[in-house]
Design an enzyme around this catalytic site. Structure first.
Site, PDB file in Angstrom:
ATOM      1  N   ASN A  32       0.875  -1.245   0.145  1.00  0.00           N
ATOM      2  CA  ASN A  32       0.143  -0.042   0.005  1.00  0.00           C
ATOM      3  C   ASN A  32       0.952   1.246  -0.002  1.00  0.00           C
ATOM      4  O   ASN A  32       0.711   2.123   0.693  1.00  0.00           O
ATOM      5  CB  ASN A  32      -1.111  -0.077   1.127  1.00  0.00           C
ATOM      6  CG  ASN A  32      -2.102   1.089   0.990  1.00  0.00           C
ATOM      7  OD1 ASN A  32      -2.228   1.972   1.633  1.00  0.00           O
ATOM      8  ND2 ASN A  32      -2.726   0.822  -0.205  1.00  0.00           N
ATOM      9  N   HIS A  37       7.086   5.706   0.869  1.00  0.00           N
ATOM     10  CA  HIS A  37       8.164   4.328   0.567  1.00  0.00           C
ATOM     11  C   HIS A  37       8.813   4.745  -0.761  1.00  0.00           C
ATOM     12  O   HIS A  37       9.845   4.395  -0.928  1.00  0.00           O
ATOM     13  CB  HIS A  37       6.699   3.477   0.024  1.00  0.00           C
ATOM     14  CG  HIS A  37       6.181   2.914   1.467  1.00  0.00           C
ATOM     15  ND1 HIS A  37       4.748   3.297   1.499  1.00  0.00           N
ATOM     16  CD2 HIS A  37       6.539   2.381   2.585  1.00  0.00           C
ATOM     17  CE1 HIS A  37       4.153   2.707   2.517  1.00  0.00           C
ATOM     18  NE2 HIS A  37       5.302   2.019   3.225  1.00  0.00           N
ATOM     19  N   GLN A  61       3.455  -9.298  13.426  1.00  0.00           N
ATOM     20  CA  GLN A  61       3.612  -7.909  14.172  1.00  0.00           C
ATOM     21  C   GLN A  61       2.323  -7.102  14.407  1.00  0.00           C
ATOM     22  O   GLN A  61       2.351  -5.815  15.003  1.00  0.00           O
ATOM     23  CB  GLN A  61       4.631  -6.858  13.366  1.00  0.00           C
ATOM     24  CG  GLN A  61       3.935  -6.244  11.946  1.00  0.00           C
ATOM     25  CD  GLN A  61       4.834  -5.845  11.296  1.00  0.00           C
ATOM     26  OE1 GLN A  61       5.850  -6.076  10.777  1.00  0.00           O
ATOM     27  NE2 GLN A  61       4.941  -4.394  11.278  1.00  0.00           N
ATOM     28  N   GLY A 149      11.958   3.984   7.046  1.00  0.00           N
ATOM     29  CA  GLY A 149      11.542   5.528   7.471  1.00  0.00           C
ATOM     30  C   GLY A 149      11.681   5.901   8.726  1.00  0.00           C
ATOM     31  O   GLY A 149      11.308   5.154   9.859  1.00  0.00           O
ATOM     32  N   SER A 188       0.154   4.632   5.436  1.00  0.00           N
ATOM     33  CA  SER A 188      -0.916   3.788   4.882  1.00  0.00           C
ATOM     34  C   SER A 188      -2.165   3.935   5.855  1.00  0.00           C
ATOM     35  O   SER A 188      -3.325   3.834   5.090  1.00  0.00           O
ATOM     36  CB  SER A 188      -0.471   2.545   4.707  1.00  0.00           C
ATOM     37  OG  SER A 188       0.614   2.321   3.821  1.00  0.00           O
TER      38      SER A 188
HETATM   39  O1  PAF Z   1       7.549  -0.685   8.376  1.00  0.00           O
HETATM   40  C1  PAF Z   1       6.993  -1.667   8.045  1.00  0.00           C
HETATM   41  O2  PAF Z   1       6.341  -1.456   7.052  1.00  0.00           O
HETATM   42  C2  PAF Z   1       6.974  -2.950   8.748  1.00  0.00           C
HETATM   43  O3  PAF Z   1       7.048  -2.895  10.105  1.00  0.00           O
HETATM   44  C3  PAF Z   1       8.231  -3.753   8.282  1.00  0.00           C
HETATM   45  C4  PAF Z   1       9.617  -2.851   8.390  1.00  0.00           C
HETATM   46  C5  PAF Z   1       8.216  -3.721   6.525  1.00  0.00           C
HETATM   47  C6  PAF Z   1       8.474  -5.156   8.792  1.00  0.00           C
HETATM   48  O4  PAF Z   1       7.090  -5.771   8.301  1.00  0.00           O
END
Ligand code: PAF
Length: 281
Positions: A32, A37, A61, A149, A188
């Site tokens: 997304n 990004h 996570q 980021g 996102s």
């Molecule tokens: O920041 C993110 O988008 C996520 O925490 C990552 C670093 C891709 C790990 O899933």
């Protein structure tokens, strides 16, 4: 730009680049993708010969009541954007590729101490999932540099510490937060906001700036933190924390300490949880 889903395809391509002496940059994402990004991909492009990005919504996570199911999955749109930003290879694995024994049966990494506070305290297990998946991705991609980021400031610190502690052969770089014209950090999750909430969300950044200014004027840290929480509450937010910490390890600064600090906020607006931070230097 090539897209691969399996580890063998990823490794074969990276091995080919390595045999030609190319360096490899890596941008891990959950998809997304937005301009934030893409700025990471462009930074990797400027630093290394080849760029790999990953798109993987990592189940470990997310807490049980978080937005794993509703997290937006927009692979076709992400592919187009990545190609335009200069990505060479998109790794978009499924859960079984990254968790061959299932999420519950997986090795889990814990980065102690720095994960006990702020996001770690409010999202138990979150950083275990982040550290675990990022370590798996580093093992698969084996990049020279990896870019994250600074918006997820604590995540960046956790990954830096994991890399140092496990002697992983990758240089971790933080990239500046990209903001909308009014200052809201790109995320996102901003798309969950109603138009009215979107207009109010900028108050998080404004509060961070106010925290910085009050500390510069010599106000006591705890008073500044409390004033920030009250301001957000009055504006209809439910803050999880409004904190001023040392930027290097997120420990609590002594009263009167003004160098090397960062202000961090996490707050709910309606059903959306927003985070942002501002380094004072
Ligand atoms: O920041 C993110 O988008 C996520 O925490 C990552 C670093 C891709 C790990 O899933």
């Amino acid at each position: 730009m090539q897209t691969v889903q399996d580890a063998a395809g990823l490794r074969a391509t990276v091995r080919g680049w390595r045999s030609q002496g190319h360096t490899v940059g890596f941008v891990p994402t959950m998809g997304n993708l937005h301009a934030g990004h893409h700025s990471l991909v462009k930074l990797a492009r400027a630093r290394t010969d080849r760029v790999v990005a990953s798109v993987f919504v990592n189940p470990t996570q997310f807490g049980p009541n978080e937005d794993f199911e509703r997290y937006p999955r927009t692979l076709a749109q992400d592919q187009a954007g990545l190609a335009e930003s200069g990505c060479d290879l998109l790794f978009a694995p499924d859960v079984a590729t990254l968790y061959p024994f299932g999420a519950a049966g997986s090795v889990s990494l814990r980065v102690p101490e720095i994960t006990d506070t702020l996001e770690g305290a409010h999202r138990p297990g979150h950083f275990d999932g982040v550290a675990t998946v990022v370590c798996k991705l580093f093992n698969l991609v084996q990049p020279d540099i990896a870019i994250f980021g600074q918006k997820d400031f604590q995540q960046l610190k956790v990954i830096e510490r994991m890399v140092r502690d496990l002697s992983l052969p990758v240089k971790v770089m933080g990239a500046p937060t990209q903001r909308a014209d009014d200052g809201l950090a790109l995320s996102s999750r901003n798309q969950y906001l109603s138009p009215q909430e979107r207009a109010e969300a900028v108050q998080i950044y404004q509060t961070l700036q106010q925290m910085r200014d009050l500390i510069a004027k010599g106000h006591a840290r705890k008073v500044v933190e409390q004033a920030a929480a009250s301001k957000l509450e009055r504006a209809g937010f439910l803050p999880d924390y409004t904190a001023i910490r040392r930027a290097d390890d997120l420990s609590e600064p002594a009263e009167g300490e003004t160098e090397g600090l960062v202000a961090l906020i996490a707050a709910r607006l309606g059903t959306t949880r927003l985070i942002d931070n501002l380094s004072f230097d």
